[in-house]
Write a protein that holds these residues in place. Structure first.
Motif, short mmCIF file in Angstrom:
data_model
loop_
_atom_site.label_atom_id
_atom_site.label_comp_id
_atom_site.label_asym_id
_atom_site.label_seq_id
_atom_site.Cartn_x
_atom_site.Cartn_y
_atom_site.Cartn_z
N VAL A 77 7.65 -0.43 -6.36
CA VAL A 77 7.24 0.65 -7.27
C VAL A 77 7.72 0.35 -8.69
O VAL A 77 6.96 0.48 -9.66
CB VAL A 77 7.79 2.00 -6.78
CG1 VAL A 77 7.67 3.06 -7.88
CG2 VAL A 77 7.06 2.45 -5.53
N ALA A 78 8.98 -0.05 -8.83
CA ALA A 78 9.49 -0.36 -10.17
C ALA A 78 8.76 -1.55 -10.78
O ALA A 78 8.48 -1.57 -11.99
CB ALA A 78 10.99 -0.63 -10.10
N ASP A 79 8.43 -2.53 -9.95
CA ASP A 79 7.69 -3.71 -10.42
C ASP A 79 6.31 -3.29 -10.93
O ASP A 79 5.88 -3.67 -12.03
CB ASP A 79 7.57 -4.71 -9.27
CG ASP A 79 7.07 -6.08 -9.73
OD1 ASP A 79 6.62 -6.20 -10.88
OD2 ASP A 79 7.11 -7.02 -8.92
N LEU A 80 5.59 -2.49 -10.14
CA LEU A 80 4.27 -2.02 -10.56
C LEU A 80 4.38 -1.17 -11.82
O LEU A 80 3.55 -1.30 -12.75
CB LEU A 80 3.62 -1.23 -9.43
CG LEU A 80 2.27 -0.59 -9.74
CD1 LEU A 80 1.24 -1.63 -10.20
CD2 LEU A 80 1.74 0.17 -8.52
N GLY B 6 7.13 12.61 -12.63
CA GLY B 6 7.88 12.17 -13.80
C GLY B 6 9.10 11.34 -13.48
O GLY B 6 10.05 11.29 -14.26
N VAL B 7 9.11 10.69 -12.33
CA VAL B 7 10.24 9.85 -11.92
C VAL B 7 9.97 8.41 -12.32
O VAL B 7 8.92 7.85 -12.00
CB VAL B 7 10.47 9.95 -10.39
CG1 VAL B 7 11.49 8.91 -9.93
CG2 VAL B 7 10.91 11.35 -10.01
N ARG B 8 10.93 7.78 -13.02
CA ARG B 8 10.79 6.38 -13.39
C ARG B 8 11.98 5.54 -12.91
O ARG B 8 12.06 4.37 -13.19
CB ARG B 8 10.67 6.24 -14.92
CG ARG B 8 9.44 6.93 -15.52
CD ARG B 8 8.15 6.30 -15.02
NE ARG B 8 6.98 6.88 -15.64
CZ ARG B 8 6.32 7.93 -15.18
NH1 ARG B 8 6.73 8.53 -14.06
NH2 ARG B 8 5.26 8.41 -15.80
N HIS B 9 12.89 6.17 -12.21
CA HIS B 9 14.07 5.49 -11.67
C HIS B 9 14.20 5.87 -10.21
O HIS B 9 14.41 7.03 -9.87
CB HIS B 9 15.32 5.90 -12.45
CG HIS B 9 16.60 5.31 -11.92
ND1 HIS B 9 17.81 5.50 -12.54
CD2 HIS B 9 16.87 4.54 -10.84
CE1 HIS B 9 18.76 4.88 -11.87
NE2 HIS B 9 18.21 4.30 -10.82
N THR C 33 0.84 -1.21 0.00
CA THR C 33 0.00 0.00 0.00
C THR C 33 0.86 1.25 0.00
O THR C 33 0.55 2.23 -0.69
CB THR C 33 -0.94 0.00 1.21
OG1 THR C 33 -0.18 -0.12 2.42
CG2 THR C 33 -1.93 -1.14 1.14
N GLU C 34 1.96 1.24 0.77
CA GLU C 34 2.84 2.41 0.77
C GLU C 34 3.50 2.60 -0.59
O GLU C 34 3.67 3.74 -1.06
CB GLU C 34 3.90 2.26 1.86
CG GLU C 34 3.34 2.37 3.27
CD GLU C 34 4.38 2.14 4.33
OE1 GLU C 34 4.13 2.50 5.50
OE2 GLU C 34 5.46 1.59 4.01
N ALA C 35 3.84 1.50 -1.24
CA ALA C 35 4.46 1.59 -2.56
C ALA C 35 3.50 2.18 -3.59
O ALA C 35 3.92 2.91 -4.49
CB ALA C 35 4.95 0.22 -3.01
N ILE C 36 2.21 1.89 -3.47
CA ILE C 36 1.23 2.46 -4.39
C ILE C 36 1.18 3.98 -4.22
O ILE C 36 1.10 4.73 -5.21
CB ILE C 36 -0.15 1.81 -4.19
CG1 ILE C 36 -0.13 0.38 -4.72
CG2 ILE C 36 -1.25 2.62 -4.88
CD1 ILE C 36 -1.39 -0.41 -4.42
N LEU C 37 1.22 4.45 -2.97
CA LEU C 37 1.28 5.90 -2.72
C LEU C 37 2.51 6.50 -3.39
O LEU C 37 2.43 7.55 -4.06
CB LEU C 37 1.31 6.18 -1.22
CG LEU C 37 0.07 5.85 -0.41
CD1 LEU C 37 0.39 5.94 1.08
CD2 LEU C 37 -1.07 6.81 -0.75
N LEU C 38 3.65 5.86 -3.20
CA LEU C 38 4.90 6.36 -3.78
C LEU C 38 4.86 6.28 -5.31
O LEU C 38 5.35 7.20 -5.99
CB LEU C 38 6.07 5.56 -3.22
CG LEU C 38 7.47 5.91 -3.74
CD1 LEU C 38 7.80 7.37 -3.48
CD2 LEU C 38 8.51 5.00 -3.09
N TRP C 39 4.30 5.22 -5.85
CA TRP C 39 4.19 5.07 -7.31
C TRP C 39 3.38 6.22 -7.92
O TRP C 39 3.78 6.79 -8.93
CB TRP C 39 3.54 3.72 -7.61
CG TRP C 39 3.20 3.47 -9.05
CD1 TRP C 39 4.07 3.21 -10.07
CD2 TRP C 39 1.89 3.45 -9.63
NE1 TRP C 39 3.38 3.01 -11.25
CE2 TRP C 39 2.04 3.16 -11.00
CE3 TRP C 39 0.61 3.63 -9.11
CZ2 TRP C 39 0.95 3.06 -11.86
CZ3 TRP C 39 -0.47 3.52 -9.97
CH2 TRP C 39 -0.30 3.24 -11.33
#
Length: 699
Positions: free
Chosen positions: A428-431, A409-412, A396-402
C-alpha cells in the motif's frame, strides 16, 4: 482555597461516557501550565464500555477518576459535585478543550459582584469539516446569544452562590440550558478574551444528531415547566439576514429544520456525534492519522494490540484499525472486542465483483504506477508458481486497502507482526508513493518475533525490515536478531519498546486465595510452542502434592491436550476451559497462587506481565526475551525449556513455601510497575509513530 503559587483553586468536573479517544486531549490541554494544587479535577466515567477511565488516569494521574456503572450525564454531574470541594466550579464536556489561562479569566469574572455564572467564548475547530458543517457554524457564530447570553455548549462555571440556585441536576438532556435558566442576563457573563475549543461533527449526519439532541432537550425543559431561555428566534433571524450571509443562513435554517423533525420522529433516541470523538483535525492533532493493520483485529491472543491502539488514541493519535480477515462473532469475547470490531475495516471477506471494480479503478486511473508496482511485488516472490500467485493475491488485497486508506485519509500504516499484514502495508505504501509522490506514504512495523524468526526467508523478513520506515520490537533479544538482517546504517531505526500489562485491570488480590490445594494457572493459545505437555508431565511428578492446574486458551490442540492429561492420570487435577474473554482474566488471576508459562519459544509474553501485575509468583522458561522481564530467583523462577524435571522442581519449591510465593510475587509486581506498564508503553509507541515524517498528509 489557593494553589501552590497563590492562584485561586477551582474544581473542574468532567462527565465522560465512552470518551477514551478524547479525554487525554481534554485533560492535557486543561492541565498544561497549571500550578500545583490550582485545579481539582474530577472525571466521572459513567457507564463506559471503553478505556475512558484508564486513559484519564494515564493523562492526569493527579485527577480523581470516579467510575459509575450506568450511563447518564446528570448522575455524573451530581457525583462530581459530591467529590468536588472548591469554587469556582467548572462543568466541562470531555470533547472540548480549554486552557488553565482561560479558566483563570473565568474565575476572575466570577469574582466580580453579581456574576454567578460564566463561560469563555466558544471557538469552533472547523478545519477539515464538510462545507455544510462549516456554513452552519459560520451562521451560528453570528447569533447574539453567543456573546450576550453565554450559552453552555460544553462549558459553564458557577460561583458558590450560583451553585446554590438549584439542588441536584435533573435527568434532562440539556443540562446547560437547565442551569442558565436560573440566572438573569446580568448574572451570567460571556468572558471576552477567554475561549474554549469545540470540535464540531465531521459529518452532516453528526451535525443533525447534535442539533436534534438540543431540540429534544429544550422540549424536556418545556415539559418540566422551565423553558430554555436561548430560543430568541426573532433576534437570530435579524442577525443572520445580512448581506453576504444568505447561504450560511439558509444552511442554518435547513439543518435545524431537519433536526427538529428528527427529534420529534425519534423522541426517545439519544443523539450523539461520535465523529468529533476522533482526533482528526490538524488544530488538535500534531501528527497524522495512523492506520493499524493486523491479520485479524481484534484477536483474543493479541489483546496487546488493542490496548496499544487505545493508548495511542488517548495520547492524541487518530488511529484507524484495519484487519486482513474480519474477526468472527465467537472470537469477540468482551464488550471492548465487539466495539473495536464494529469500527474496524476488513479486507476479507470480499466479493469478486468488488475486487474487480477496485483493481480496474486503480489500473485505469494509474496505469504506470500499477504496472511498476506489479513488477516490484512479483520480484519479491520466492521461486515457484505458487509463490508468485500468492504475491498477486497480496497485490489485489493491497489495492482494496489502499482505496480504503485514501477514503479515510490514512497515509501511514503500522503493521503488527511480519506476516500478511506487513506485506499489505508495504505494498500500500509503495503504491501510494507511486501515485502521490515520494514521501507521501509510509509504513512501520512492530515485530514480535519467534514464529517469523523461525522462517526468515519464508516471510521475506530482511526486505521487509529494510523497506519499513521504523521497526519497533519488544525485547533486546529480538532486536539483536533483526540487526543481523540489516545493514549497520539501518540499525538506528530498530527500536525496543517493551509491551506492558494493564495495571488498572491486573492488581494483587486483597487477600490471597485459601490453600490447599494450591492453584497453578497458565494462559495462552494451545499450540505446540507453548510446551503444555511438559507442564502436564511436571504436574504428574508432583502427584503427591495438593495442587491443581488450569490452562486457559483455545486452539486446535485443545482436545489432544485433554487426552494427554487423561493419559497421565491427571483428569481430576487439570482444567481446560478453552479461550475466555479479557474481562474474565483478572478473576482467574485472583483465584490462583502460582502462574506458569512452559513455552519453548517466546518473544516477551504480555500474559506473564499480567500475572506479575496480579502479584503472582511466576515460573517460566529461560527463552528469548523472558529473562528481560523475569530475573531468576529475584522476580520469578526460570527453568530450561522442555525439561519437566526442572519445571517440577521449581513448582515444588513454590508449592512448599508460601513465604517464597509472597516474596517473588511482590518482587514481580514491583518489576512490572517499574518497567512494563501498558499505558507508558502505548505512549512511547505513539510518540515514535507520530515522529515518522510525511511530506504530505492527504485529506
Amino acid at each position: 482555597m489557593v494553589g501552590g503559587s497563590g492562584q485561586t483553586k477551582m474544581s473542574v468536573i468532567i462527565p465522560a461516557h465512552d470518551e477514551e479517544a478524547v479525554i487525554g486531549r481534554c485533560l492535557g490541554t486543561l492541565l498544561e501550565g497549571a500550578e500545583p494544587g490550582e485545579l481539582e479535577v474530577v472525571v466521572v466515567c459513567n457507564g463506559c464500555r471503553d478505556g475512558t477511565a484508564a486513559a484519564a488516569r494515564a493523562a492526569a494521574p493527579e485527577a480523581t477518576v470516579v467510575e459509575l456503572p450506568q450511563p447518564g450525564k446528570a448522575a455524573a454531574l451530581n457525583e462530581g459535585d459530591r467529590w468536588a470541594s472548591a469554587f469556582p466550579r467548572v462543568y466541562l464536556d470531555a470533547d472540548v478543550e480549554v486552557s488553565v489561562v482561560d479558566l483563570r479569566r473565568v474565575a476572575e469574572a466570577l469574582a466580580q459582584p453579581g456574576v454567578l455564572c460564566a463561560a469563555p467564548l466558544p471557538h469552533f475547530a472547523l478545519r477539515g469539516r464538510p462545507w455544510i458543517v462549516r456554513k452552519f457554524y459560520e451562521a451560528w457564530e453570528r447569533l447574539p446569544y453567543l456573546t450576550q447570553d453565554m450559552v453552555g455548549s460544553g462549558f459553564y462555571a458557577l460561583s458558590k452562590e450560583g451553585r446554590l440556585r438549584f439542588d441536584d441536576f435533573p435527568d434532562v438532556t440539556g443540562d446547560d440550558h437547565f442551569v442558565l435558566q436560573h440566572f438573569q442576563p446580568g448574572e451570567r457573563r460571556a468572558v471576552a478574551g477567554a475561549s474554549f475549543v469545540i470540535h464540531p461533527p465531521h459529518s452532516v449526519r453528526g451535525l443533525v444528531a447534535v442539533r436534534a439532541r438540543v431540540y429534544r432537550g429544550n422540549r424536556e425543559l418545556e415539559d418540566a415547566g422551565t423553558p430554555a431561555p436561548l430560543q430568541r428566534r426573532r433576534g437570530a433571524i435579524v442577525a443572520l439576514v445580512r448581506p453576504g450571509s444568505v447561504v450560511p443562513a439558509a444552511v442554518y435554517v435547513l439543518v435545524n429544520a431537519v433536526a427538529t423533525f428528527r427529534s420529534r420522529w425519534r423522541p426517545e433516541r439519544w443523539e450523539r456525534d461520535d465523529s468529533s470523538r476522533t482526533i482528526r483535525d490538524g488544530s488538535a492533532d500534531p501528527t497524522h492519522r495512523i492506520g493499524y493493520i493486523t491479520s485479524r483485529y481484534p484477536s483474543v491472543s493479541h489483546t496487546f494490540v488493542l490496548r496499544e491502539v487505545r493508548a495511542g488514541r488517548a495520547a492524541g493519535l487518530d488511529v484507524r484499525t484495519f484487519s486482513v480477515r474480519r474477526a468472527l462473532p465467537h472470537e469477540l469475547l468482551s464488550a471492548v472486542d465487539r466495539e473495536e470490531a464494529a469500527s474496524t475495516w476488513s479486507v476479507r471477506p470480499v466479493t469478486p465483483g468488488i475486487v474487480a471494480r477496485s483493481v480496474a479503478r486503480a489500473v485505469l486511473g494509474h496505469p504506470v504506477a500499477c504496472a511498476g508496482l506489479a513488477v516490484s511485488v512479483l520480484g519479491r516472490a520466492r521461486p515457484g508458481l505458487r509463490a508468485h500467485l500468492w504475491q498477486l493475491f497480496y497485490l489485489t488485497e493491497a489495492i482494496l486497502l489502499w482505496e480504503e486508506c485514501r477514503r479515510q485519509g490514512v497515509r501511514h500504516l503500522h503493521a503488527h507482526h511480519a506476516n500478511v499484514a506487513a506485506d499489505l502495508a508495504w505494498i500500500v505504501a509503495d503504491l501510494g508513493e507511486r501515485v502521490d509522490g515520494p514521501g507521501t506514504w509510509t509504513w512501520t512495523l512492530t515485530f514480535h518475533g519467534s514464529a517469523e524468526l523461525a522462517d526468515v526467508r519464508g516471510v521475506n523478513l530482511a526486505p521487509k525490515l529494510a523497506a519499513a520506515a521504523l521497526v519497533i520490537t519488544v525485547s533486546d533479544y529480538t532486536r539483536a536478531q533483526l540487526l543481523s538482517l540489516l545493514a549497520a546504517e539501518e540499525w538506528a531505526k530498530v527500536v525496543v519498546v517493551h509491551t506492558g500489562a494493564d495495571l488498572t485491570r491486573y492488581r494483587p488480590a486483597a487477600a490471597p486465595p485459601p490453600a490447599p490445594p494450591v492453584e497453578i494457572l497458565s494462559v495462552g493459545r494451545i499450540d505446540p510452542v507453548k510446551g503444555y505437555p511438559v507442564l502436564l508431565q511436571a504436574l504428574a511428578e508432583l502427584r503427591e502434592r495438593a495442587c491443581r492446574l488450569t490452562i486457559v486458551g483455545g486452539g486446535d490442540g485443545l482436545e489432544r491436550l485433554r487426552d494427554e492429561a487423561e493419559r497421565l492420570g491427571l483428569g481430576g487435577r487439570v482444567r481446560l476451559p478453552g479461550a475466555v474473554g479479557q474481562d474474565e482474566l483478572p478473576e482467574l488471576f485472583r483465584a490462583a497462587h502460582i502462574f506458569c508459562l512452559p513455552s519453548f519459544t517466546e518473544s516477551l509474553p504480555v500474559v506473564l506481565m499480567e500475572a506479575m501485575a496480579a502479584g503472582l509468583p511466576v515460573v517460566a522458561t529461560e527463552v528469548a526475551g523472558i529473562p528481560e522481564l523475569v530475573e531468576d530467583q529475584e522476580s520469578g523462577l526460570l527453568v530450561p525449556p522442555g525439561r519437566a524435571d526442572h519445571l517440577a522442581a521449581a513448582l515444588a519449591r513454590l508449592l512448599d513455601d508460601p513465604a517464597e510465593r509472597r516474596r517473588l510475587g511482590a518482587a514481580g509486581l514491583a518489576r512490572v510497575r517499574a518497567d512494563f506498564d501498558a499505558a507508558a508503553s502505548g505512549r512511547k509507541v505513539a510518540a515514535l509513530l507520530a515522529a515518522v515524517p510525511l511530506t504530505h498528509v492527504g485529506r
